[in-house]
Enzyme design. Structure first.
Site, PDB file in Angstrom:
ATOM      1  N   GLU A  77       0.836  -1.213   0.000  1.00  0.00           N
ATOM      2  CA  GLU A  77       0.000   0.000   0.000  1.00  0.00           C
ATOM      3  C   GLU A  77       0.866   1.256   0.000  1.00  0.00           C
ATOM      4  O   GLU A  77       0.556   2.227  -0.693  1.00  0.00           O
ATOM      5  CB  GLU A  77      -0.960   0.001   1.200  1.00  0.00           C
ATOM      6  CG  GLU A  77      -1.948  -1.171   1.237  1.00  0.00           C
ATOM      7  CD  GLU A  77      -2.742  -1.368  -0.051  1.00  0.00           C
ATOM      8  OE1 GLU A  77      -2.891  -0.423  -0.836  1.00  0.00           O
ATOM      9  OE2 GLU A  77      -3.198  -2.510  -0.282  1.00  0.00           O
ATOM     10  N   ASP A  90       3.635  -4.739  -5.397  1.00  0.00           N
ATOM     11  CA  ASP A  90       4.062  -6.032  -4.841  1.00  0.00           C
ATOM     12  C   ASP A  90       5.585  -6.083  -4.696  1.00  0.00           C
ATOM     13  O   ASP A  90       6.113  -6.531  -3.668  1.00  0.00           O
ATOM     14  CB  ASP A  90       3.619  -7.191  -5.760  1.00  0.00           C
ATOM     15  CG  ASP A  90       2.137  -7.528  -5.584  1.00  0.00           C
ATOM     16  OD1 ASP A  90       1.541  -7.138  -4.565  1.00  0.00           O
ATOM     17  OD2 ASP A  90       1.582  -8.203  -6.485  1.00  0.00           O
TER      18      ASP A  90
END
Ligand SMILES: [Zn+2]
Length: 670
Positions: free
Chosen positions: A511, A575
């Site tokens: 995030e 990621d």
């Protein structure tokens, strides 16, 4: 509604539910590993084979993953809460009354079947009587007021260039199928899907009372009309660029762009007055209006009727629900049977009254300890990201300074929102499931439009608390972790911390990195669209992310379909960055303590924790739909794609150059 300012961790339906109160403490368990696979050949198989073999797809699922297990545990907590509420004799208008009566009215299929289409019938009659363009205008308003996004969408959002204020926003919409490409592609499968879609529309119209032959002809008109909308729609990859979605214009400019009676429309929608607004897709408004103008009135009647039935199909009788399931779930995603009714009702209450349910969920399932521990982890990850930025060899000092300033301004929200949504305007009537649904939808539209012209409330959340997901908001520059995801397999305060760093640490880092991915990097620390990069650093970033886009584009999603590396670029970048930041944070926290468990080093356990979150089974239909629409790569490649770029992983498992888990062209942005 799909929010354009939000980047989620998983694309699970927002209604998907979350965490149980007493999750079993899980130590590191080497039994989860498939020792017959070389971790340097296929780390996903090494980490996930056993789980995948032990969890075949249940008949009511098109995808079953480790986070689905978590959702199921949490659904049971919510079910218990709602059953208790449903039996309580609570005061009218209280949270318990609303939750209990909404759950009961969803479970009461006898009343739902008895009521049938009755609450929608006046609207269907009005649609059937459309006799001219003015009636079409009226119907667009009436449908928009109850959350049916016919032709286009109108809502509010933080101004891209001044996020402290909320402005009116118009954007493309009006399609039924999951993406514009479903209407435009000419391959055999796409042609078949359109044929099946027309059959489905015909069945829905026939169920509402149309003669079968007329319904068939009308269904084709619906497809034709939507195809015009699709042809004028911007595609998903282009929509990733916020500049493509930002067109600030006066109402006069809007009127000359598309000659619709906008003044009357905004007034009828009860929007607060405004002089100017954002038009996400000017070409769509211009082109679609010109394209559909000469369609027969019959086509508009069919289009409106279908969209109304489609939006509320799950709230009317079982025949509609079954037809809806047959097309959208059985055919398009590959599920064999609907989920048990009680869980569909749990999800419906979470969708409709999420913040009321969330408050009870927090009481039952989320304590201050978990909140404190996650907040500490977030702090550690933030420090690690600061270190990471400072040591990048491709970024110059000026841009680093700006990046660190943005990082320092990220707001961290853990568990639940500081302020809960108010539902006092929504009356929940026992035994009136469809009526309740209409009132909930109407209140949501009013709530969104009411914000136009007001200061942006950055305490707002866009996900319900029990959701197994997390998100970054570009306009708010915030990272948000609903209580629902702060559970195993993502987090467990009692287990090996290396697993936590790999799993929830990877989520937190993911995030944070969204603030600096292909979209996020275009916003500053205040959440405003502003270029804070030197041109050379911007070009270096684009070159590095092009490497990631090419890498993932080579992976096969399903059958002969490849991953769209440009559609998934932001998620893949997040990621990759997330894994690195979480790894750095763990190394900082270990202080050199490298004690093994069952022979596995902390680094090895970290990478297992990271990859095992992604173990999943899914139907090929589901995989196909996601390859076209989901900005996230399939779980297998979220694990492999990230790790084959990381020398730290290769070192942890002693992988050699030339082995599949060692990319000869390792990509790295962050
Ligand atoms: Zn994400």
């Amino acid at each position: 509604m799909y929010s354009r300012l939000l980047v989620a961790f998983l694309l699970v339906p927002l209604a998907a539910l979350a965490a149980g109160p007493v999750a079993p403490a899980t130590a590191f368990d080497p039994g989860t590993i498939d020792g017959s696979v070389d971790p340097c050949v296929d780390f996903y198989q090494y980490a996930c084979n056993n789980w995948v073999a032990q969890h075949p797809l249940p008949p009511d699922r098109s995808r079953y993953a480790r986070f689905t297990e978590l959702s199921e545990r949490n659904e049971n907590v919510l079910l218990e809460i709602l059953r208790r509420d449903a039996e309580a004799k609570a005061a009218a208008g209280s949270a318990v009354q609303k939750l209990g009566d909404e759950f009961n009215s969803c479970m009461n299929t006898a009343a739902i079947d008895r009521q049938g289409l009755a609450p929608l019938q006046p609207e269907l009659d009005r649609i059937g009587a459309i006799a001219g363009h003015h009636d079409i205008f009226d119907e667009v308003v009436r449908l928009h007021l109850i959350g049916v996004p016919a032709f286009f969408e109108f809502d509010s959002q933080a101004d891209f260039k001044n996020s402290t204020r909320t402005v009116a926003n118009l954007q493309q919409g009006g399609l039924s199928l999951p993406d514009r490409d479903y209407y435009l592609k000419t391959d055999t499968k796409s042609v078949e899907i359109r044929q099946r879609f027309v059959e489905h529309v015909a069945k829905m119209l026939a169920l509402s009372g149309e003669p079968v032959d007329a319904a068939k002809a009308h269904a084709q008109m619906v497809l034709d009309l939507e195809t015009i909308l699709a042809r004028n729609s911007t595609d998903r990859v282009a929509m990733r660029n916020p500049l493509e979605r930002y067109h600030w214009m006066t109402r006069a400019a809007l009127a000359s762009l598309a000659p619709f009676d906008w003044d009357a429309y905004f007034k009828a929608m009860h929007a607060p007055d405004f002089d100017a607004l954002n038009v996400s897709n000017p070409d769509f408004l211009h082109g679609a209006e010109a394209g559909i103008f000469d369609r027969p009135l019959e086509a508009f009647r069919a289009y409106f009727a279908f969209h109304l039935l489609h939006r509320y199909a799950e709230l009317v009788s079982e025949t509609f629900e079954n037809e809806n399931f047959d097309f959208w779930d059985r055919y398009l995603t590959g599920a064999h049977e609907p989920r048990p009714r009680e869980f569909r009702c749990v999800q419906a209450v979470d969708r409709g009254l999420g913040d009321l349910l969330g408050q009870q969920y927090i009481e039952a399932a989320f304590g201050p300890d978990a909140k404190r521990q996650i907040a500490e982890l977030v702090d550690q990850l933030e420090k690690a990201m600061g270190q990471d930025i400072q040591t990048l060899d491709w970024m110059t000092a000026d841009t680093k300074k700006a990046a660190l300033a943005k990082l320092a301004l990220i707001t961290n929200n853990v568990g639940y929102p500081k302020k809960w949504r108010d539902y006092s305007a929504v009356a929940i009537v026992p035994g009136d499931y469809l009526g309740n649904g209409l009132r909930i939808a109407r209140a949501a539209v009013e709530r969104s439009l009411d914000k136009i012209g007001k200061p942006t409330d950055k305490a707002e959340w866009r996900m319900t608390t029990p959701t197994v997901n997390a998100f970054y908001s570009q306009a708010f520059n915030s990272i948000n972790f609903p209580a629902g995801i702060l559970q195993p397999p993502f987090f467990d305060p009692h287990r090996d911390m290396a697993l936590n760093y790999g799993a929830i640490g990877g989520v937190i880092g993911h995030e944070m990195t969204h603030g600096f991915d292909d979209q996020g990097r275009k916003y500053d620390g205040g959440g405003n669209l502003r270029d804070w990069w030197t041109p050379a650093d911007g070009a270096a970033f684009e070159k590095r992310t092009a490497c990631i886009a090419d890498q993932y584009s080579a992976f096969t999603a399903v059958g002969d379909m490849k991953i769209n590396g440009r559609l998934t670029l932001g998620e893949n970048t997040a990621d990759n960055g997330g894994a690195r930041i979480a790894y750095m944070a763990m190394e900082n926290a270990l202080h050199g303590n490298r004690s093994t468990i069952a022979g596995y080093t902390p680094e090895q356990r970290f990478f297992l924790g990271f990859a095992q979150v992604w173990c999943m089974n899914q139907a090929p239909q589901e995989a196909r739909q996601r390859a076209l629409t989901d900005p996230h790569s399939p779980g297998r490649f979220r694990a492999i794609g990230t790790l084959e770029n990381m020398p730290e992983f290769q070192q942890a498992f002693s992988c050699k150059v030339g082995q599949p888990m060692v990319s000869p062209n390792a990509c790295r942005a962050w």
